[in-house]
Design a protein around this motif. Structure first.
Motif, PDB file in Angstrom:
ATOM      1  N   GLY A   2       0.840  -1.191   0.000  1.00  0.00           N
ATOM      2  CA  GLY A   2       0.000   0.000   0.000  1.00  0.00           C
ATOM      3  C   GLY A   2       0.871   1.235   0.000  1.00  0.00           C
TER       4      GLY A   2
ATOM      5  N   LEU B 113       7.585   5.484  -6.701  1.00  0.00           N
ATOM      6  CA  LEU B 113       6.622   4.738  -7.509  1.00  0.00           C
ATOM      7  C   LEU B 113       7.216   4.137  -8.784  1.00  0.00           C
TER       8      LEU B 113
ATOM      9  N   LEU C  47       0.749  -3.685  -6.220  1.00  0.00           N
ATOM     10  CA  LEU C  47       0.262  -2.430  -5.661  1.00  0.00           C
ATOM     11  C   LEU C  47      -1.229  -2.571  -5.350  1.00  0.00           C
ATOM     12  N   ARG C  48      -1.502  -2.938  -4.116  1.00  0.00           N
ATOM     13  CA  ARG C  48      -2.866  -3.250  -3.729  1.00  0.00           C
ATOM     14  C   ARG C  48      -3.700  -2.008  -3.434  1.00  0.00           C
ATOM     15  N   ALA C  49      -3.093  -0.970  -2.850  1.00  0.00           N
ATOM     16  CA  ALA C  49      -3.923   0.130  -2.361  1.00  0.00           C
ATOM     17  C   ALA C  49      -3.168   1.442  -2.332  1.00  0.00           C
ATOM     18  N   LEU C  50      -3.913   2.506  -2.572  1.00  0.00           N
ATOM     19  CA  LEU C  50      -3.409   3.878  -2.479  1.00  0.00           C
ATOM     20  C   LEU C  50      -4.307   4.654  -1.530  1.00  0.00           C
TER      21      LEU C  50
ATOM     22  N   GLN D  21      -4.622   6.218  -9.980  1.00  0.00           N
ATOM     23  CA  GLN D  21      -4.878   4.781  -9.944  1.00  0.00           C
ATOM     24  C   GLN D  21      -4.534   4.129 -11.272  1.00  0.00           C
TER      25      GLN D  21
ATOM     26  N   TRP E 108      -0.479   4.216 -12.055  1.00  0.00           N
ATOM     27  CA  TRP E 108       0.405   3.327 -11.308  1.00  0.00           C
ATOM     28  C   TRP E 108      -0.172   1.938 -11.109  1.00  0.00           C
TER      29      TRP E 108
ATOM     30  N   PHE F 192      -2.862   0.864  -9.153  1.00  0.00           N
ATOM     31  CA  PHE F 192      -3.367   0.476  -7.838  1.00  0.00           C
ATOM     32  C   PHE F 192      -4.702  -0.253  -7.989  1.00  0.00           C
TER      33      PHE F 192
ATOM     34  N   VAL G 192      -8.402   2.345  -4.013  1.00  0.00           N
ATOM     35  CA  VAL G 192      -8.042   3.653  -3.464  1.00  0.00           C
ATOM     36  C   VAL G 192      -8.900   3.923  -2.231  1.00  0.00           C
TER      37      VAL G 192
ATOM     38  N   GLU H 286      -7.660  -4.139   3.577  1.00  0.00           N
ATOM     39  CA  GLU H 286      -6.628  -4.860   2.842  1.00  0.00           C
ATOM     40  C   GLU H 286      -5.774  -5.716   3.771  1.00  0.00           C
TER      41      GLU H 286
END
Length: 326
Positions: A7, A20, A31-34, A45, A48, A50, A53, A64
């Motif tokens: 994350g 990044l 990249l699971r989460a922003l 999103q 990159w 993700f 979000v 998550e």
């Protein structure tokens, strides 16, 4: 290696340049989460990749199952995000400084130990190729004398704390030993927006470091000179390092080595710092710039600030990114 579920908290301009680009290149990263406060983060999103979000760190951690997070927010927001992640059992990479106060940095380092988590701080100059080559010249004994400078035009809120922390960390890394004596002086009428600071630091092994952090310079510049054991190392960051041993000078320049494609992501050590952290998440070994290393650097920085007559705390009511008191 299995993919790490990662994350990211904050994806501003620096994150887009520094961390990044390296994260998206790693085959072992998902990249699971922003976490973003933007009204419409869809562009970030998509750019990159993700998966999701969230508006807050706590919302992300609740939804998550993450292995690690990168805290890339302004410094005033570091403590809350890092603490939440560590208590949730997640490894953390945090941009420098770890906290706005040394006491909070100590508390976070202790929390990481308590929960058995990897905590690394983005003191990226230790991973920049030119600084690594210069430090390697002196081996375990370190440099007898080291002069570290980071100068620029203009001033800013808590300039020494925000920018010179990199050079303070390099002094510790190059000289080694524990701090035994600090003398310093600052210039300017506003103690929270100083025009510059200079310091002399003596270490327990007899080595000596000098810091110059001027904000009255004609242009941006960063350099380091180190001496000892009849050898010298001169860094003009981020591109060139010259090492002299027994009268033989070896000059290394990053741009030719990268066939002209050298970028700040690589030359300033951002990419190698990210790689180092991810490798430590896998092998569970202490990172070079661990939470406790960041604590020691911040403790030295506090000594320099105090010796030069500058505050070691934030100005009450001041927004970190603004010159105005609000």
């Amino acid at each position: 290696m299995s993919a790490l579920r990662v994350g990211v908290v904050g994806a501003g301009n620096i994150a887009s340049i520094a961390q990044l680009p390296t994260l998206v290149q790693r085959a072992d990263v998902e990249l699971r989460a922003l976490v973003s406060r933007r009204e419409d983060p869809s562009a970030l999103q998509r750019r990159w990749g993700f998966a999701n979000v969230y508006r807050t760190v706590d919302a992300m951690l609740s939804a998550e199952n993450l292995d690690a997070i990168f805290v890339l927010t302004p410094r005033s927001e570091h403590v809350a995000a890092v603490e939440s992640a560590l208590r949730a059992g997640v490894d953390v990479f945090c941009e420098k400084p770890l906290a706005t106060s040394t006491a909070d940095s100590v508390r976070l380092a202790e929390l990481a130990d308590e929960h058995g988590r990897i905590l690394m701080v983005g003191l990226n100059r230790r991973f920049a190729p030119v600084y690594v080559a210069a430090r390697d010249a002196f081996g375990a004994a370190g440099a007898s004398f080291c002069v570290a400078q980071k100068n620029r035009a203009g001033s800013e809120y808590r300039a020494t704390f925000e920018n010179a922390i990199h050079m303070v960390d390099l002094l510790r890394w190059f000289c080694g030993g524990e701090v035994v004596e600090v003398s310093a002086a600052s210039a300017g009428d506003d103690p929270w927006e100083e025009e510059g600071t200079a310091a002399l630091v003596r270490f327990s092994n007899g080595n000596t470091g000098i810091l110059v952090a001027a904000r009255a310079a004609g242009a941006w510049g960063e350099k380091l000179d180190a001496y000892g054991q009849m050898r010298s190392a001169e860094v003009v960051a981020p591109d060139t390092v010259t090492v002299t041993v027994d009268g033989v000078r070896t000059v290394r320049s990053m741009s030719p080595e990268a066939f002209g494609w050298a970028t700040a992501t690589e030359t300033f050590g951002f990419a190698n710092a990210v790689r180092h952290f991810l490798d430590r998440v896998h092998d569970r070994q202490p990172p070079l710039t661990s939470g406790w290393e960041a604590v020691k650097t911040q403790q030295l920085l506090d000594q320099i600030l105090a010796a030069s007559g500058l505050p070691t705390e934030e100005q009450e009511g001041r927004v970190w990114s603004s010159k105005a008191v609000k």
